[in-house]
Write an enzyme that holds these catalytic residues in place. Sequence first.
Site, PDB file in Angstrom:
ATOM      1  N   GLY A 189       0.836  -1.203   0.000  1.00 31.49           N
ATOM      2  CA  GLY A 189       0.000   0.000   0.000  1.00 31.49           C
ATOM      3  C   GLY A 189       0.863   1.242   0.000  1.00 31.49           C
ATOM      4  CB  SER A 190      -0.053   4.731   0.656  1.00 29.75           C
ATOM      5  OG  SER A 190      -0.653   4.551   1.926  1.00 29.75           O
ATOM      6  CB  VAL A 193      -1.143   2.965   5.143  1.00 31.04           C
ATOM      7  CG1 VAL A 193      -1.696   1.843   5.995  1.00 31.04           C
ATOM      8  CG2 VAL A 193      -2.258   3.976   4.856  1.00 31.04           C
ATOM      9  N   GLY A 194       2.159   2.527   5.314  1.00 39.48           N
ATOM     10  CA  GLY A 194       3.309   1.665   5.610  1.00 39.48           C
ATOM     11  C   GLY A 194       3.987   2.053   6.927  1.00 39.48           C
ATOM     12  CD  GLU A 211       6.811  -5.839  -2.005  1.00 37.24           C
ATOM     13  OE1 GLU A 211       7.305  -4.876  -2.635  1.00 37.24           O
ATOM     14  OE2 GLU A 211       7.295  -6.981  -2.035  1.00 37.24           O
ATOM     15  CB  CYS A 245       3.119   0.196  -6.903  1.00 37.78           C
ATOM     16  SG  CYS A 245       3.477  -1.435  -7.557  1.00 37.78           S
TER      17      CYS A 245
END
Length: 464
Positions: A189-190, A193-194, A211, A245
Amino acid sequence: MDHTIKEGFELQASQRYQFGNSKSAERKQYLKQLDRVIWANRQAICTALYKDLGKSEGEAMVSEVFVVLSELRHIKRNLSTWMLDQPIKNPIYMIGTQSRVRYESKGRVLIISPWNYPFLLSMAPLIGAIAAGNTVILKPSEFATHTSAIMRSILAEVFDSSMVQLYEGGPDVAQELLALPFEHMYFTGSTKVGRIVMECAAKHLSGLTLELGGKSPTLVSGKAHISKAASRIVFTKFFNNGQICVAPDYLLVHESILSEFLDQLKKEIQKLFGNRERSDYTRIVNEHHFDRLKGMLDSAQEGGAELLIGGESNRSELYMAPTVVLLKNPNHPLMEEEIFGPILPVLVYKELDEAVRLIHALPDSLASYIYTKDAREEAYFIEQTRSGGGVVNNGLIHLANYYLAFGGTRHSGMGRSKGWYSFMEFSNHRSIVKTSPYFSIVDLLGYPFTKWKLKIISLLSKWL
Ligand code: NAD
């Protein structure tokens, strides 16, 4: 799902050693069944992807079903060999001992996935985790509910809930899961949020794969094959409507070819996406992302960006035409955040090191691309930049090679996946040394440190 998240998590506890110690035949059996059920449901998967993202059947088959199945089969074919203990050499002072690495399961794995490739980015890590002998709890994106529903039914047909479970929901459900002491967390994800996921993993010291995304640069040199570069950039940027991505996020184009290159870009866009009604031009996932992208485009123009191609949009259809804008300088809002949609900013450069300095000013990206026929330029670009992966004279296709690792660096992620790398990522690499029960040369190097032992140690220190 009858049980709460906590109960579901506890249900998987006993499998850490049971399924964790399974032989390759059992794991391959699960993969075989998964293969069969996915294949049988391929039409339903494509329909779900169309309902969630407006993805055409061709795009859904190529970029989700095919990629998942080809990686699954590659893992299944090689798993028995990968699972073998790896014999390891010994340094001379350990002569007579045996060393090996045993690839054992980590335990319970949490997978949190995004909406842009909701099937691929849920199933690919799940396959790697199962191959390595782990159990899985999957939390797919709340923005791809049809795909979640079909995945739920596929997974229920193959696994019981002590092995694999799927929980639907948004950040609240993700937070509830992240509060549990999983042995490994795998997040796609982003970057924003990572960071949250990393904090949660830190609380339990859970293993972690991130990732993430970022701004992947694409450099088009004065020595590029211009028409090929233009057609490949159009395809790789606007595939899935730029919601990839590793999509080219911005272009750096050499001033000597700018006008010829832009003409070609226009022609290619017209050729591939000229007809607005085309059903294979994926739509933007939802109103939230449409508004974000529209806002980006509006503020870009207010900030002095020149609209070169596209710009038309329609909120009710979640449609935005392939759009190209020329930026006068890199200090621009469009260069601050990952675009993740069909807007392509173009910056012009004169010298290669000037372009490289611009790339350095941004966080390390997930991918980087260069179009050139000049080997020295290619080498310079690769040596002077850092990213998780990259392609020369094309884009995205490094993802299609399941022999290559996939992953990012710092802001674009940590850890690796795909094929053997997934198996490794989800395995505990346990180093084991065996000595004879009777005699080992290593015993000689311990207490008491007599004079002659010290002599041997100093000789070894000198020689080795
Ligand atoms: P996102 O980070 O908003 O959401 C991803 C997942 O995290 C979803 O399941 C969501 O429910 C969950 N989530 C959202 N907020 C959360 C919170 N506060 N706490 C816990 N969980 C939360 O990302 P997205 O919009 O779904 O996907 C787009 C992003 O993903 C882009 O940045 C893109 O580059 C990146 N991406 C990376 C890869 C990769 O392989 N590196 C692949 C696809 C997408």
